[in-house]
Scaffold this active site. Structure first.
Site, short mmCIF file in Angstrom:
data_model
loop_
_atom_site.label_atom_id
_atom_site.label_comp_id
_atom_site.label_asym_id
_atom_site.label_seq_id
_atom_site.Cartn_x
_atom_site.Cartn_y
_atom_site.Cartn_z
N LEU A 27 -28.60 -16.98 -9.01
CA LEU A 27 -28.40 -18.06 -9.98
C LEU A 27 -28.78 -17.61 -11.40
O LEU A 27 -29.78 -16.93 -11.60
CB LEU A 27 -29.24 -19.28 -9.59
CG LEU A 27 -28.94 -19.85 -8.20
CD1 LEU A 27 -29.77 -21.12 -7.97
CD2 LEU A 27 -27.46 -20.15 -8.01
N HIS A 28 -27.95 -18.01 -12.34
CA HIS A 28 -28.21 -17.72 -13.76
C HIS A 28 -27.99 -19.00 -14.57
O HIS A 28 -27.72 -20.07 -13.98
CB HIS A 28 -27.31 -16.58 -14.25
CG HIS A 28 -25.86 -16.79 -13.95
ND1 HIS A 28 -25.11 -17.81 -14.51
CD2 HIS A 28 -25.00 -16.14 -13.11
CE1 HIS A 28 -23.87 -17.76 -14.07
NE2 HIS A 28 -23.79 -16.76 -13.20
N HIS A 64 -25.09 -21.37 -13.66
CA HIS A 64 -25.31 -22.25 -12.51
C HIS A 64 -26.26 -23.39 -12.88
O HIS A 64 -26.05 -24.54 -12.51
CB HIS A 64 -25.95 -21.48 -11.35
CG HIS A 64 -25.11 -20.37 -10.81
ND1 HIS A 64 -25.45 -19.05 -10.94
CD2 HIS A 64 -23.95 -20.39 -10.11
CE1 HIS A 64 -24.54 -18.30 -10.34
NE2 HIS A 64 -23.61 -19.08 -9.84
N ASP A 81 -14.73 -19.27 -13.98
CA ASP A 81 -13.73 -18.93 -12.96
C ASP A 81 -12.63 -19.98 -13.07
O ASP A 81 -12.52 -20.88 -12.23
CB ASP A 81 -14.37 -18.94 -11.58
CG ASP A 81 -15.43 -17.86 -11.44
OD1 ASP A 81 -15.06 -16.68 -11.43
OD2 ASP A 81 -16.62 -18.21 -11.40
N ARG A 88 -22.49 -10.79 -11.93
CA ARG A 88 -22.11 -9.37 -11.98
C ARG A 88 -22.67 -8.65 -13.21
O ARG A 88 -22.70 -7.42 -13.25
CB ARG A 88 -20.60 -9.21 -11.91
CG ARG A 88 -20.06 -9.60 -10.53
CD ARG A 88 -18.61 -9.24 -10.36
NE ARG A 88 -18.20 -9.30 -8.96
CZ ARG A 88 -17.79 -10.41 -8.35
NH1 ARG A 88 -17.75 -11.54 -9.00
NH2 ARG A 88 -17.45 -10.38 -7.07
O1 PAF Z 1 -17.86 -19.39 -7.61
C1 PAF Z 1 -18.50 -19.07 -6.57
O2 PAF Z 1 -19.67 -18.78 -6.61
C2 PAF Z 1 -17.78 -19.07 -5.24
O3 PAF Z 1 -16.46 -18.65 -5.38
C3 PAF Z 1 -17.84 -20.42 -4.50
C4 PAF Z 1 -17.12 -21.52 -5.26
C5 PAF Z 1 -19.29 -20.81 -4.26
C6 PAF Z 1 -17.15 -20.29 -3.13
O4 PAF Z 1 -17.75 -19.30 -2.36
#
Ligand code: PAF
Length: 284
Positions: free
Chosen positions: A37-38, A41, A154, A191
């Site tokens: 987590l960063h 999140h 994303d 990453r």
């Molecule tokens: O974005 C992510 O961390 C992943 O693609 C997710 C949505 C938790 C699904 O594994």
């Protein structure tokens, strides 16, 4: 610090908790993650916390969405730190299922969203989005949230999940939240931890490319090809950066766009050394 954080490791335990909470009239919000987590999140947790009675975070490194074994093997796993961060940001539950409980022996089903998964990252990561939609639907079924928050970083993932929720009449509100960036513009990503200091400096070309296109669009340039060329030049100016794709797409259906006559998104993926980074920006 003592906290009330509960941890569930199987869909059955998670679902029993959620069913009881729903029956008691509680509102559940959900932040799905793969851990490490960063600040990106945490901004989702902070957003969701005041909107619910119970905040659930899932931590599951989903093998089905990795197209390269080495990427899966090297994905950071930071359970203790993640647990502390979840507690500190008001989570009530961590749902951390075991791989065997999510994909038991004989698992055969796949959830697939057509068209929108074919371009951008989908063109370079075969099977990736089927892995994402399959696991997210399973997570939704276990957590049964009223609301689920995803980062815009994303962007294709967010669009595909929103479409899945709409097409399958899922009873969950999918919310996209803005990308959180470092002070110099680098998008927060699990990453980033893999970048050496020199690579991190090179990685700023992604933000320079996005910013260049945005300022040209703001100044009135409507031709996607001209905007993409200007953005591409910023990546190509860094010899160590390898461009995987750079495209301007319709922000709604992710189809390639020739002219900025509707909400558009510039999306790109760039390799810096052995690390693949993605980013995107609205061009309106
Ligand atoms: O974005 C992510 O961390 C992943 O693609 C997710 C949505 C938790 C699904 O594994």
């Amino acid at each position: 610090m003592t906290d009330q954080l509960q941890v569930f490791n199987t869909p059955q335990e998670m679902r029993a908790f959620s069913a009881a909470a729903r029956a008691a009239g509680k509102r559940l919000a959900f932040v799905p993650t793969m851990g490490a987590l960063h600040a990106g999140h945490l901004s989702l947790l902070d957003y969701a916390r005041p909107l619910c009675d119970l905040l659930v975070v899932s931590i599951f490194v989903n093998p089905l969405q990795f197209d390269r074994q080495d990427d899966l093997d090297h994905y950071p796993r930071t359970w203790e730190a993640d647990r502390r961060l979840c507690a500190g940001h008001g989570a009530d539950v961590i749902y951390a299922p075991t791989p065997a409980s999510i994909y038991p022996e004989g698992f055969l089903t796949k959830v697939s969203v057509a068209n929108m998964t074919e371009g951008l990252c989908g063109a370079h990561r075969p099977g990736h989005f089927d892995g994402v939609t399959t696991v997210v639907l399973k997570l939704f079924n276990a957590v049964q949230p009223h609301l689920a928050a995803f980062g815009e970083k994303d962007f294709q993932q967010l669009s595909v999940i929103s479409r899945m929720a709409r097409d399958l009449d899922l009873d969950v509100r999918v919310v996209g939240r803005p990308t959180v960036r470092e002070a110099d513009g680098l998008a927060m990503s699990s990453r980033n931890a893999r970048l050496s200091p020199a690579e991190r400096a090179k990685a700023l070309c992604l933000w320079r490319a996005l910013s260049r296109a945005r300022s040209l669009a703001d100044a009135g340039q409507r031709e996607a090809a001209a905007l993409a060329a200007a953005a591409r030049a910023e990546i190509e100016a860094v010899p160590e950066a390898r461009l995987e794709y750079l495209e301007i797409v319709d922000a709604e259906n992710l189809e390639p766009l020739a002219t900025l006559d509707r909400p558009a998104r510039l999306c790109l993926a760039v390799w810096i050394g052995n690390t693949r980074l993605i980013d995107n920006l609205a061009l309106n």
